[in-house]
Design an enzyme around this catalytic site. Structure first.
Site, PDB file in Angstrom:
ATOM      1  N   LYS A 354       0.851  -1.186   0.000  1.00 14.89           N
ATOM      2  CA  LYS A 354       0.000   0.000   0.000  1.00 14.89           C
ATOM      3  C   LYS A 354       0.893   1.245   0.000  1.00 14.89           C
ATOM      4  O   LYS A 354       1.673   1.441   0.921  1.00 14.89           O
ATOM      5  CB  LYS A 354      -0.902   0.017   1.234  1.00 14.89           C
ATOM      6  CG  LYS A 354      -1.882  -1.141   1.308  1.00 14.89           C
ATOM      7  CD  LYS A 354      -2.681  -1.097   2.607  1.00 14.89           C
ATOM      8  CE  LYS A 354      -3.574  -2.315   2.753  1.00 14.89           C
ATOM      9  NZ  LYS A 354      -4.690  -2.305   1.805  1.00 14.89           N
ATOM     10  N   ARG A 431      -9.855 -11.886   1.197  1.00 18.70           N
ATOM     11  CA  ARG A 431     -10.710 -12.909   0.583  1.00 18.70           C
ATOM     12  C   ARG A 431     -10.013 -14.263   0.529  1.00 18.70           C
ATOM     13  O   ARG A 431     -10.666 -15.306   0.537  1.00 18.70           O
ATOM     14  CB  ARG A 431     -11.132 -12.446  -0.814  1.00 18.70           C
ATOM     15  CG  ARG A 431     -10.013 -12.317  -1.819  1.00 18.70           C
ATOM     16  CD  ARG A 431     -10.391 -11.488  -3.029  1.00 18.70           C
ATOM     17  NE  ARG A 431     -10.545 -10.077  -2.680  1.00 18.70           N
ATOM     18  CZ  ARG A 431     -10.912  -9.131  -3.538  1.00 18.70           C
ATOM     19  NH1 ARG A 431     -11.181  -9.455  -4.796  1.00 18.70           N
ATOM     20  NH2 ARG A 431     -11.029  -7.882  -3.162  1.00 18.70           N
TER      21      ARG A 431
END
Length: 574
Positions: A354, A431
């Protein structure tokens, strides 16, 4: 912030961290211990290929972990007693008398007298001071307005008017509780009375709901510096039903407080191992109804959880797979439920790190907000003890870090149901952990699953910071969870599961990729999760990336815990 001496770190709201000796203790963690690396997991086109003991020794060596020398301070949350009163409000004796007023309640006649009978009576006792001050301060009862008057003459030391807007609603009642908490904190009040200027039109059921909403607002504020120990409610009835409702609310809010503490804790304090310890504490506290099972890396390997372990592979803090199980104290079980929470105690993004403005990497301690909701609900339900329902609380806890042992873009992982996943973005890691957690949940023989995750920025873009998105193929389950959220006072919005979008999730070398790009990102994420849920099981996904954190308060919100509890109770026979 490096220093050789003690370091003080504020973790907002209910958790303050203080560098001290290893003997420091708190509700989150008692002390730190050295952490050993459990080895490398290597993934390639040959799915789920684990490395040899020799390659494990080649991994980077971790010295005794100090975790920044930061230890949490002991926090004792004040015990607040709630009671319903039917005595004369003017005769009440205590520190603050708070009255919730609508804009209509503030109407005055031609003689500047309140038309509302309760305000008129209070004003008469104060020789018109209430009317005078409200005019001088332009207090009109708008939502968010408040005023406090200190005086002598009544049993209470202060009177506070708190605006409810044009008409009282569940959210405005919760705001009333929060506003009273703020006033009580600033004045160091020990006793408070809360009344509504207009409660005559409320039904018995709505009075119970109103009392619960006010109490939720007070508990959710949970200021650690508060001296408040008693709250009396006027005009909302009395008796065993109201007392039961207030106790139920208190039990929910104890779970909310735990959830907020967990999310507020920084990642060097709340590691996967510590999160597992907190789960075990819940099971120990409510051992009559809750049991705990914590799986380590080797046990997860045996269950072929390659998707989850792929995310965990780069971290020196080993993963912990958490499974709590609630069974009612008596009676038969009619429904089996599972609550599955994303448990990324820190998310660097992995090799797709990030970066750049707005990436929020410094806030990625809240990426375990789903697991905090699940454990907070477990604590509340351990106290409530609903009958006829079995509940599994499941968290695949780990960190998404960067190292030579880590998952790389282009790697192929094999989940525990045998499906293969090409990793085209290591920052779509939540996920991947949920995939194996959902398979595990289905294997428990449950009827319904709700999973919760701070999953996508796309959902925040779509719904903003206050509303969570929900995705499900089941209209019936959607109705159940939305109904629970309305009782809880939390905002959910159902988004479509557009099957045609799955085209972007196809891989040339595996069953699927783990992300389909920016467009419809929250939808493709939900479609990904669906691949790991048994078709016979009703399933709903909550993307809570927006409401898990308050930028204004710079603290966790405890979002979804009240909704989860209400949903479980609605499925029970209690």
């Amino acid at each position: 912030m490096a220093a050789a001496t003690a370091i003080r770190v504020a973790a907002h709201s209910s958790l303050t961290l203080l560098a001290s000796s290893p003997s420091s203790s708190s509700s989150i963690i008692k002390n730190f211990r050295s952490i050993s690396h459990l080895g490398i997991i290597s993934f390639s086109a040959n799915p789920l290929l684990f490395s040899s003991p020799r390659s494990k020794r080649m991994a980077h060596v971790v010295a005794k972990a100090t975790l920044g020398l930061t230890h949490p301070a002991q926090i004792d949350h004040p015990k607040i007693s709630f009671a319903a009163k039917e005595t004369n409000l003017v005769e009440w004796k205590g520190d603050i008398l708070a009255v919730g007023v609508t804009e209509k309640d503030m109407a005055k006649d031609q003689n500047s007298k309140f038309q509302n009978p309760i305000l008129n009576k209070l004003d008469s006792q104060l020789s018109g001071l209430l009317s005078e001050v409200s005019s001088e301060e332009d207090f009109t009862g708008k939502a968010g307005q408040s005023t406090v008057i200190r005086f002598a003459g009544l049993g209470s030391k202060r009177v506070s008017l708190i605006g409810l807007g044009k008409g009282p609603t569940g959210p405005s009642y919760r705001s009333l509780g929060e506003s009273v908490a703020s006033v009580a904190k600033s004045s160091q009040a020990k006793s408070v009375a809360i009344a509504l200027a207009s409660s005559e039109g409320l039904t018995t059921e709505s009075k119970l709901a109103t009392a619960s909403a006010i109490a939720k607002g007070k508990f959710k504020s949970e200021s650690k510096k508060s001296t408040l120990n008693s709250v009396d409610l006027f005009g909302l009835g009395s008796g065993p039903e109201l007392e039961k409702k207030l106790k139920y609310t208190e039990e929910i809010c104890s779970g909310v407080i735990l959830g907020k503490e967990l999310v507020n804790a920084p990642a060097n304090v709340l590691t996967p191992g510590v999160l597992a310890e907190e789960a075990e504490k819940i099971a120990a506290a409510y051992s009559d109804v809750i049991t705990a099972k914590i799986l380590d890396t080797e046990q997860c390997k045996e269950l072929k959880m390659g998707s989850y372990l792929g995310v965990a592979a780069a971290s020196t803090n080993p993963p912990k797979f958490i499974h709590l199980c609630y069974k009612p104290p008596s009676g038969s079980i009619k429904t089996k439920l599972a609550l599955v929470g994303k448990g990324l105690t820190f998310d660097s993004g992995g090799y797709n790190i990030k970066t750049g403005p707005g990436c929020s990497i410094e806030l990625m301690k809240f990426d375990m907000g789903g697991s905090a909701a699940v454990l907070g609900a477990a604590k509340a339900l351990g106290q409530i003890k609903p009958l006829g329902v079995e509940v599994h609380f499941i968290v695949a806890a780990c960190e998404n870090m960067i190292s030579g042992t880590g998952m790389r873009p282009g790697d192929i992982l094999t989940a525990s149901n045998g499906k293969t996943i090409e990793v085209n973005n290591t920052d779509a890691e939540g996920r991947l952990t949920l995939a194996d957690a959902l398979v595990y949940a289905c294997n428990q023989g449950v009827d319904k699953i709700v999973d919760l995750a701070t999953l996508t920025g796309a959902c925040v873009v779509a719904l903003g910071p206050s509303i969570a998105g929900i995705f499900t193929p089941s209209d019936e389950l959607s109705k159940e969870v939305v109904a629970a959220s309305e009782v809880a006072g939390e905002k959910l919005w159902r988004l479509p599961m557009e099957e045609s979008y799955w085209e972007s999730m196809k891989s040339g070398v595996a069953d699927m990729v783990n992300t389909g790009g920016r467009q419809g990102g929250s939808i493709t994420a939900a479609l990904f999760l669906k691949q790991f849920v048994d078709e016979k099981v009703e399933w709903l996904h909550i993307d809570m990336a927006g409401p898990v954190w308050s930028d204004k308060k710079k603290a966790a919100t405890g979002f979804a815990i009240p909704t989860l509890v209400e949903w479980v109770v609605s499925n029970s026979s209690s």
